[in-house]
Design a protein around this motif. Structure first.
Motif, mmCIF file in Angstrom:
data_model
loop_
_atom_site.group_PDB
_atom_site.id
_atom_site.type_symbol
_atom_site.label_atom_id
_atom_site.label_comp_id
_atom_site.label_asym_id
_atom_site.label_seq_id
_atom_site.Cartn_x
_atom_site.Cartn_y
_atom_site.Cartn_z
ATOM 1 N N GLU A 1 145.003 36.291 -47.200
ATOM 2 C CA GLU A 1 145.948 36.999 -46.339
ATOM 3 C C GLU A 1 146.724 35.956 -45.544
ATOM 4 O OE1 GLU A 1 147.972 40.203 -45.237
ATOM 5 O OE2 GLU A 1 146.263 40.273 -46.588
ATOM 6 N N VAL A 2 148.031 36.021 -45.623
ATOM 7 C CA VAL A 2 148.890 35.064 -44.931
ATOM 8 C C VAL A 2 149.601 35.795 -43.802
ATOM 9 C CG1 VAL A 2 150.877 33.525 -45.176
ATOM 10 C CG2 VAL A 2 149.242 33.776 -47.058
ATOM 11 N N PRO A 3 149.514 35.257 -42.587
ATOM 12 C CA PRO A 3 150.214 35.928 -41.490
ATOM 13 C C PRO A 3 151.715 35.895 -41.733
ATOM 14 C CG PRO A 3 149.351 33.821 -40.752
ATOM 15 C CD PRO A 3 148.851 34.052 -42.148
ATOM 16 N N ARG A 4 152.373 37.021 -41.495
ATOM 17 C CA ARG A 4 153.819 37.112 -41.686
ATOM 18 C C ARG A 4 154.509 37.041 -40.338
ATOM 19 N NH1 ARG A 4 154.641 35.757 -46.756
ATOM 20 N NH2 ARG A 4 153.284 36.929 -48.115
ATOM 21 N N TYR A 5 155.574 36.300 -40.304
ATOM 22 C CA TYR A 5 156.369 36.158 -39.101
ATOM 23 C C TYR A 5 157.720 36.823 -39.339
ATOM 24 C CZ TYR A 5 152.919 32.571 -38.087
ATOM 25 O OH TYR A 5 151.756 31.908 -37.867
ATOM 26 N N HIS A 6 158.402 37.093 -38.255
ATOM 27 C CA HIS A 6 159.772 37.573 -38.383
ATOM 28 C C HIS A 6 160.535 36.486 -39.141
ATOM 29 C CE1 HIS A 6 163.890 38.467 -37.238
ATOM 30 N NE2 HIS A 6 163.478 39.706 -37.070
ATOM 31 N N PRO A 7 161.340 36.846 -40.167
ATOM 32 C CA PRO A 7 161.969 35.833 -41.004
ATOM 33 C C PRO A 7 162.834 34.817 -40.265
ATOM 34 C CG PRO A 7 162.387 38.039 -41.867
ATOM 35 C CD PRO A 7 161.649 38.187 -40.581
ATOM 36 N N HIS A 8 163.384 35.194 -39.122
ATOM 37 C CA HIS A 8 164.274 34.278 -38.412
ATOM 38 C C HIS A 8 163.622 33.660 -37.180
ATOM 39 C CE1 HIS A 8 167.318 35.651 -41.137
ATOM 40 N NE2 HIS A 8 167.062 36.883 -40.798
ATOM 41 N N GLN A 9 162.340 33.951 -36.976
ATOM 42 C CA GLN A 9 161.610 33.394 -35.842
ATOM 43 C C GLN A 9 161.169 31.973 -36.168
ATOM 44 O OE1 GLN A 9 158.045 35.558 -35.003
ATOM 45 N NE2 GLN A 9 157.360 34.155 -33.426
ATOM 46 N N PRO A 10 161.413 31.005 -35.282
ATOM 47 C CA PRO A 10 160.935 29.643 -35.543
ATOM 48 C C PRO A 10 159.418 29.620 -35.687
ATOM 49 C CG PRO A 10 162.463 29.672 -33.683
ATOM 50 C CD PRO A 10 162.156 31.105 -34.023
ATOM 51 N N VAL A 11 158.930 28.827 -36.646
ATOM 52 C CA VAL A 11 157.485 28.752 -36.882
ATOM 53 C C VAL A 11 156.906 27.411 -36.437
ATOM 54 C CG1 VAL A 11 157.437 30.446 -38.737
ATOM 55 C CG2 VAL A 11 157.868 28.045 -39.286
ATOM 56 N N GLY A 12 157.725 26.582 -35.850
ATOM 57 C CA GLY A 12 157.270 25.280 -35.384
ATOM 58 C C GLY A 12 157.938 24.179 -36.183
ATOM 59 N N GLY A 13 158.452 23.213 -35.504
ATOM 60 C CA GLY A 13 159.138 22.113 -36.157
ATOM 61 C C GLY A 13 160.633 22.385 -36.287
ATOM 62 N N SER A 14 161.366 21.353 -36.557
ATOM 63 C CA SER A 14 162.807 21.481 -36.745
ATOM 64 C C SER A 14 163.294 20.378 -37.661
ATOM 65 C CB SER A 14 163.597 21.414 -35.460
ATOM 66 O OG SER A 14 162.899 21.105 -34.350
ATOM 67 N N ILE A 15 164.514 20.568 -38.120
ATOM 68 C CA ILE A 15 165.191 19.538 -38.905
ATOM 69 C C ILE A 15 166.436 19.130 -38.130
ATOM 70 C CG2 ILE A 15 164.307 20.342 -41.126
ATOM 71 C CD1 ILE A 15 166.993 21.714 -41.583
ATOM 72 N N ILE A 16 166.934 17.968 -38.421
ATOM 73 C CA ILE A 16 168.151 17.480 -37.788
ATOM 74 C C ILE A 16 169.238 17.469 -38.859
ATOM 75 C CG2 ILE A 16 169.225 15.591 -36.527
ATOM 76 C CD1 ILE A 16 166.802 16.828 -35.070
ATOM 77 N N ASP A 17 170.353 18.170 -38.593
ATOM 78 C CA ASP A 17 171.423 18.221 -39.588
ATOM 79 C C ASP A 17 172.277 16.956 -39.537
ATOM 80 O OD1 ASP A 17 173.248 18.508 -37.489
ATOM 81 O OD2 ASP A 17 173.729 20.589 -37.941
ATOM 82 N N ALA A 18 173.284 16.887 -40.388
ATOM 83 C CA ALA A 18 174.118 15.690 -40.507
ATOM 84 C C ALA A 18 174.863 15.367 -39.215
ATOM 85 C CB ALA A 18 175.104 15.865 -41.657
ATOM 86 N N GLN A 19 175.096 16.379 -38.379
ATOM 87 C CA GLN A 19 175.790 16.147 -37.111
ATOM 88 C C GLN A 19 174.827 15.842 -35.964
ATOM 89 O OE1 GLN A 19 176.591 18.954 -39.138
ATOM 90 N NE2 GLN A 19 178.167 17.643 -40.022
ATOM 91 N N GLY A 20 173.538 15.756 -36.261
ATOM 92 C CA GLY A 20 172.552 15.450 -35.241
ATOM 93 C C GLY A 20 172.041 16.670 -34.488
#
Length: 59
Positions: free
Chosen positions: A14-33
């Motif tokens: 069983e995998v806990p489901r989150y709201h699809p647009h809710q952050p789950v922890g962590g981030s990425i940095i895009d090309a513009q920073g």
């Protein structure tokens, strides 16, 4: 053993489901920073793409 065979024989968890647009922890940095939070939707899409690329290679 193929990916499909592994998936079919793997125990189901069983995998806990989150709201699809809710952050789950962590981030990425895009090309513009700009920091972009990683969401459940992003993870699911990446997993599908990875699975599809593995299936295509095994053919």
């Amino acid at each position: 053993m193929s990916l499909q065979e592994i998936r079919d024989t793997a125990p189901r968890r069983e995998v806990p489901r989150y709201h699809p647009h809710q952050p789950v922890g962590g981030s990425i940095i895009d090309a513009q920073g700009k920091e972009i939070p990683i969401t459940e939707d992003m993870i699911q899409r990446a997993c599908r793409e990875l699975e599809n690329s593995c299936v295509q290679r095994s053919r």
